[in-house]
Structures are given as structure tokens and as C-alpha cells.
Design a protein around this motif. Sequence first.
Motif, PDB file in Angstrom:
ATOM      1  N   LEU A   1       0.826  -1.201   0.000  1.00 48.36           N
ATOM      2  CA  LEU A   1       0.000   0.000   0.000  1.00 48.36           C
ATOM      3  C   LEU A   1       0.863   1.256   0.000  1.00 48.36           C
ATOM      4  CD1 LEU A   1      -2.663   1.553   0.208  1.00 48.36           C
ATOM      5  CD2 LEU A   1      -2.555   1.243   2.684  1.00 48.36           C
ATOM      6  N   LEU A   2       1.868   1.302   0.858  1.00 43.97           N
ATOM      7  CA  LEU A   2       2.762   2.464   0.904  1.00 43.97           C
ATOM      8  C   LEU A   2       3.557   2.600  -0.387  1.00 43.97           C
ATOM      9  CD1 LEU A   2       4.027   2.270   4.588  1.00 43.97           C
ATOM     10  CD2 LEU A   2       2.256   3.742   3.635  1.00 43.97           C
ATOM     11  N   ARG A   3       4.006   1.475  -0.939  1.00 49.73           N
ATOM     12  CA  ARG A   3       4.725   1.505  -2.211  1.00 49.73           C
ATOM     13  C   ARG A   3       3.829   2.043  -3.326  1.00 49.73           C
ATOM     14  NH1 ARG A   3       9.404  -1.791  -2.167  1.00 49.73           N
ATOM     15  NH2 ARG A   3       9.507  -3.130  -0.351  1.00 49.73           N
ATOM     16  N   ALA A   4       2.572   1.591  -3.343  1.00 55.14           N
ATOM     17  CA  ALA A   4       1.631   2.026  -4.379  1.00 55.14           C
ATOM     18  C   ALA A   4       1.349   3.523  -4.258  1.00 55.14           C
ATOM     19  CB  ALA A   4       0.341   1.228  -4.292  1.00 55.14           C
ATOM     20  N   VAL A   5       1.180   4.012  -3.046  1.00 54.73           N
ATOM     21  CA  VAL A   5       0.938   5.446  -2.838  1.00 54.73           C
ATOM     22  C   VAL A   5       2.128   6.254  -3.320  1.00 54.73           C
ATOM     23  CG1 VAL A   5       0.683   7.230  -1.051  1.00 54.73           C
ATOM     24  CG2 VAL A   5      -0.692   5.151  -0.939  1.00 54.73           C
ATOM     25  N   LEU A   6       3.324   5.869  -2.916  1.00 53.37           N
ATOM     26  CA  LEU A   6       4.531   6.584  -3.307  1.00 53.37           C
ATOM     27  C   LEU A   6       4.760   6.507  -4.812  1.00 53.37           C
ATOM     28  CD1 LEU A   6       6.944   8.174  -2.300  1.00 53.37           C
ATOM     29  CD2 LEU A   6       8.130   6.015  -1.913  1.00 53.37           C
ATOM     30  N   ARG A   7       4.625   5.323  -5.384  1.00 45.61           N
ATOM     31  CA  ARG A   7       4.842   5.113  -6.821  1.00 45.61           C
ATOM     32  C   ARG A   7       3.861   5.949  -7.643  1.00 45.61           C
ATOM     33  NH1 ARG A   7       3.178   1.822 -11.107  1.00 45.61           N
ATOM     34  NH2 ARG A   7       4.884   0.985 -12.334  1.00 45.61           N
ATOM     35  N   THR A   8       2.584   5.939  -7.250  1.00 43.41           N
ATOM     36  CA  THR A   8       1.563   6.673  -7.997  1.00 43.41           C
ATOM     37  C   THR A   8       1.764   8.178  -7.863  1.00 43.41           C
ATOM     38  OG1 THR A   8       0.011   4.860  -7.676  1.00 43.41           O
ATOM     39  CG2 THR A   8      -0.919   6.990  -8.290  1.00 43.41           C
ATOM     40  N   ALA A   9       2.059   8.654  -6.663  1.00 38.48           N
ATOM     41  CA  ALA A   9       2.261  10.091  -6.454  1.00 38.48           C
ATOM     42  C   ALA A   9       3.420  10.612  -7.287  1.00 38.48           C
ATOM     43  CB  ALA A   9       2.501  10.372  -4.974  1.00 38.48           C
ATOM     44  N   VAL A  10       4.513   9.884  -7.321  1.00 41.41           N
ATOM     45  CA  VAL A  10       5.678  10.323  -8.098  1.00 41.41           C
ATOM     46  C   VAL A  10       5.394  10.191  -9.593  1.00 41.41           C
ATOM     47  CG1 VAL A  10       8.118   9.906  -8.551  1.00 41.41           C
ATOM     48  CG2 VAL A  10       7.270   9.807  -6.219  1.00 41.41           C
ATOM     49  N   MET A  11       4.682   9.134 -10.005  1.00 41.89           N
ATOM     50  CA  MET A  11       4.365   8.943 -11.422  1.00 41.89           C
ATOM     51  C   MET A  11       3.488  10.076 -11.942  1.00 41.89           C
ATOM     52  SD  MET A  11       2.745   5.660 -13.420  1.00 41.89           S
ATOM     53  CE  MET A  11       1.540   5.395 -12.167  1.00 41.89           C
TER      54      MET A  11
ATOM     55  N   VAL B   1      12.064   3.338  -8.870  1.00 45.14           N
ATOM     56  CA  VAL B   1      13.265   3.373  -8.025  1.00 45.14           C
ATOM     57  C   VAL B   1      12.906   3.925  -6.648  1.00 45.14           C
ATOM     58  CG1 VAL B   1      15.548   4.417  -7.728  1.00 45.14           C
ATOM     59  CG2 VAL B   1      14.838   3.604  -9.983  1.00 45.14           C
ATOM     60  N   ILE B   2      12.154   5.024  -6.617  1.00 47.84           N
ATOM     61  CA  ILE B   2      11.780   5.659  -5.351  1.00 47.84           C
ATOM     62  C   ILE B   2      10.891   4.732  -4.522  1.00 47.84           C
ATOM     63  CG2 ILE B   2      10.429   7.551  -4.356  1.00 47.84           C
ATOM     64  CD1 ILE B   2      11.528   9.291  -6.680  1.00 47.84           C
ATOM     65  N   ALA B   3       9.960   4.031  -5.167  1.00 49.78           N
ATOM     66  CA  ALA B   3       9.044   3.144  -4.442  1.00 49.78           C
ATOM     67  C   ALA B   3       9.664   1.796  -4.113  1.00 49.78           C
ATOM     68  CB  ALA B   3       7.764   2.934  -5.257  1.00 49.78           C
ATOM     69  N   GLY B   4      10.820   1.477  -4.721  1.00 49.87           N
ATOM     70  CA  GLY B   4      11.447   0.178  -4.471  1.00 49.87           C
ATOM     71  C   GLY B   4      10.713  -0.950  -5.165  1.00 49.87           C
ATOM     72  N   THR B   5      10.196  -0.684  -6.365  1.00 53.18           N
ATOM     73  CA  THR B   5       9.461  -1.682  -7.124  1.00 53.18           C
ATOM     74  C   THR B   5      10.064  -1.865  -8.513  1.00 53.18           C
ATOM     75  OG1 THR B   5       7.925  -0.004  -7.973  1.00 53.18           O
ATOM     76  CG2 THR B   5       7.262  -1.177  -5.977  1.00 53.18           C
ATOM     77  N   ALA B   6       9.661  -2.913  -9.182  1.00 50.92           N
ATOM     78  CA  ALA B   6      10.037  -3.156 -10.570  1.00 50.92           C
ATOM     79  C   ALA B   6       8.849  -3.806 -11.269  1.00 50.92           C
ATOM     80  CB  ALA B   6      11.259  -4.067 -10.655  1.00 50.92           C
ATOM     81  N   VAL B   7       8.646  -3.447 -12.527  1.00 54.56           N
ATOM     82  CA  VAL B   7       7.602  -4.082 -13.322  1.00 54.56           C
ATOM     83  C   VAL B   7       8.259  -5.234 -14.058  1.00 54.56           C
ATOM     84  CG1 VAL B   7       5.936  -3.774 -15.183  1.00 54.56           C
ATOM     85  CG2 VAL B   7       6.289  -1.957 -13.514  1.00 54.56           C
ATOM     86  N   VAL B   8       7.721  -6.422 -13.841  1.00 56.31           N
ATOM     87  CA  VAL B   8       8.321  -7.643 -14.376  1.00 56.31           C
ATOM     88  C   VAL B   8       7.296  -8.470 -15.158  1.00 56.31           C
ATOM     89  CG1 VAL B   8      10.042  -7.772 -12.513  1.00 56.31           C
ATOM     90  CG2 VAL B   8       7.851  -8.953 -12.272  1.00 56.31           C
TER      91      VAL B   8
END
Length: 144
Positions: free
Chosen positions: A106-116, A135-142
Motif C-alpha cells: 500500500l505504501l509503495r503504491a501510494v509513493l509510486r503513484t504520487a511520483v508517477m 526506483v523511489i518506491a522500491g518496485t520493478a515491473v516484471v
Amino acid sequence: MMERKDLASWLEGAPQDADYVRGSALGLPPDGPGSVAPFGCRVVTLLIDWAVSSGVSALVFSYDPLATLSLFAAMNLVMLTLWGATPGQLLMGLRTQPVARRTPMLLRAVLRTAVMLLVLPAAIWNRDRQPLHDVIAGTAVVRS
């Protein structure tokens, strides 16, 4: 004395390691399921997600730009938190997975979406095919 090759060395682009495998710094496999998603697939997923948001906005909110953007953000937050993929990613056989830190999705999604939503970070990519918002959210699309 400087030579011409020294002055124009930047014309070849940034230094590259021919043996580097994209995603290896993230602990991802070089190919197959779990490998970094291709750039073209990422663009198509974005277009699909935006089309879904635009369609709902046109039907419900008379295609209000703020409503479209809000629907896009909400769709990303809900879908990434619950299923780890947006509708476009599901259709293209991709998913978003954590690759750094131990933070709830949830926190990753909030951060990723806000920056996107700032748009510019989505245009800055590293050599592992990660845009800045990943990079900021610590995720990768695979690949799924």
C-alpha cells in the motif's frame, strides 16, 4: 594535446557494459517470468490504463480532466495494492513487485503513484529499465 576523439567521445552515448544483464542489480532473472518488462509493453500498459480511466471519466464525469487523473491514480492505488498489477499490466502479462526494502505494498503504491503523476520522473530511467517512480518506491515491473 587533446585529440578529436577526446572531444567527441560523448557522441557514442553513455558508457555501457556489454555483459550487463538488465535487472541483475535488482536480483531479477535475465529472461522469462520475473525478468524486467520490456519498454514497449510498459508503454502499452500505460495507454491501456489511461484509456480505462478516460472511458470511465467520459461516461460518468463528462470527461473532466481532473476526474480522469483522479480515476487513474485511484485505479493504480487499488489495483497495485490488491493484485500487484494495473488492468493494463494484467492484460500484457506484467506485474509490479517489490525489489527493495520491506514496506507494505500500500505504501509503495501510494509513493509510486504520487511520483508517477508528476510525469517527469516517469521519463527518467536507469539501466535496469526502472523509471524513477519505481526506483523511489522500491518496485520493478516484471513479466508474470
